[in-house]
Design an enzyme around this catalytic site. Sequence first.
Site: not given
Length: 723
Positions: A567, A653, A687
């Site tokens: 991320s 995501d 995610h």
Amino acid sequence: MAQTDPVVAPTAARRPVTTEHHGRTRVDDYDWLRAKDSPEVVAHLEAENAFTEQRTAHLADLREQIFAEIKARTRETDLSVPTRVREHWYYGRSFEGREYGASCRVPVSGPDDWTPPRPAADAAPDKPALPGEQVLLDLDELATGHDFFSLGGSSVSPSEQLLAYATDVVGDERYTIRVKDLGTGELLPDVIEGTLGGGTWDRAGEHLYYTTVDDAWRADKVWRHRLGTAQDDDELVFHETDARFSVGVGRTRTDRFLMVVAGSKTTTEMHVLDADDPDAGFRCWAPREEGLEYSLEHAVLAGEHRFLVHHNGTGPDFELAVAPIEPTPREQWRPLLPHDAAVRLEDVDAFAGHLVVHQRSNGLTQLRILELDDAAEDGVGDDYLVEFDHEIYTVGSGGNPRFDQPTVRLGYVTLAVPSSVYDYDVRTRELTLLKQAPVLGGYDPADYEEHRLWATSADGEQVPISLVCRRDARADGGPVPLHLYGYGAYEASMDPGFSVARLSLLDRGAAFAIAHVRGGGEMGRRWYDEGKMQHKQHTFDDFAAAARHLVAEGWTTPDRLVGEGASAGGLLIGAVANQAPDAFAGLVAGVPFVDNLTTMLDASLPLTVTEYDEWGNPEGDAEAYDTIAAYAPYDNVSEQRYPRILAETSFNDTRVLYVEPAKWVARLRERAVEPDVLLRVEMAAGHGGVSGRYQAWKDRAFTLAWMLDVMGLTQVAGSTSRA
């Protein structure tokens, strides 16, 4: 094992799109890849997956071996430590062969029952683990027929007769709340869709409060749902119109107050509903003041109802103050724990007889107990830390829902010591180990050594590193392959933790380290401030410095060093790939935020506006544009030799869109010298990656096998002997 002749990598067509901001012209050749519904885009991603599978086919046996090692080390049929909520002990169960498990409960034996029950040693999957067990949710049953499943949260009503739970079967983090009658096992007709996670009960158990998001995926509304009515009839309780702010709702441990919190990255405002005076409605407790962050915890001090105010109004590392429960101006907040630049106060939990303060100092987490004393002027008596022996560790409290409980449930872990659950009895000051996560196959933490190291960054700052390896890994004193992890954003601290999967690296002779780079919160608020906005370059310098320090101190060599981040940590990896490619042999970027300039220029995308205070607003500020453009991974790919790169992402995501790593990989293939770059796309995940523990193990086995290939450890003999 030598790789087979490489197949031809997918090539994305170059379709230039030119934009101009603040007089700066930017050309993006691959923006067409964001058309998620385009068959051409889907075909390109599937081609990337096929290429990755072909390029890693020689690792198939190793992947299976690592998966088998993770599975063999894990007690598949297990039980979490029960937590008391009102008149029941609640716990989770896992079962061999099942992905998700179940949530269960049993009645307490009496009002003074604070000792968690122990399950029967021979508890089988088809038998109760404890006498009187009631299965609340069978998660595998709920997941049936879905490629993805996530439980977003569950909450038992105050009467313990109803259970509200939220599920996501897509991976886009939009949940559906349903309500189950725990007496009959039937579902109520209530269905609440499009929520952000679960619901919060009011004290009477007649209403559920929940949040929804706007088109930019910002939690902007809080709603109240009356049981037995349609969602269309729900009452809008709070609507946050400032696009920098998100909202949430919760109930205090005392059950007296419902709280709506509106917060940006730098500012907070809380609205409070007193269940003793519900007709007054939600009242703003302290209006937002730019730069002031605060939170409230209901406590009873010296017989008086008070709010504990955790705030940064007197210093960046926060203070704990006391105030009336009525709306109160800041000048009337009375310090209880004044600001201390050496101690970052992170949170506080209030109980009938004590307070638990979560804090950190010198890069380590700490739990601080304040015993309540009605005879004391401020209602507080003894003040002390719960002590532990290891050099590096992580400690925190959780699973403490009862205001009147005399114990503190806490978790403790190190890089070598598996997650351990304790009860701390405040009356006797005794610490009782309730459970340590089992690691099967004769695992012994004493076989591993842990260290705290310090690297010197480009500006002279000392950056902490946490490291673990087998004690026999450096028997000859020489360097070993090493896996270096980093994050560095949002004040999120990457504290030391244990991983069963990581043992497949350590037991093959590799070391693992965490670089606690700026942008995180490990060293206090300053550490965060110096790794965000115009100071973001410090994050990348710190990670590169950590890598070079580990080489200089003889722990590893650049040709056997693999970096990883996910991320915002994927942004770190992308920036370091451009700036310090010679420091690493391989880099893993998970759901990476590598096209951050494009994202931050588009206010319509999820989370963009709410994150201006983290990254800057390049659309409205030329200086912010130049700062981000100077380090943005996608924009700074150049004609140089890069380490081997594995980028991993998920098609659904909503936080970091799949298009970012897809574009990044395309540009690396276009510009890098002899690139060795792979893109792996989970087509039915969000995610957090795939759902289900076995799928997650296989997913991690893939990544670890790739790392071991880079490290040259794919043929180590006897690697499974310690599984």
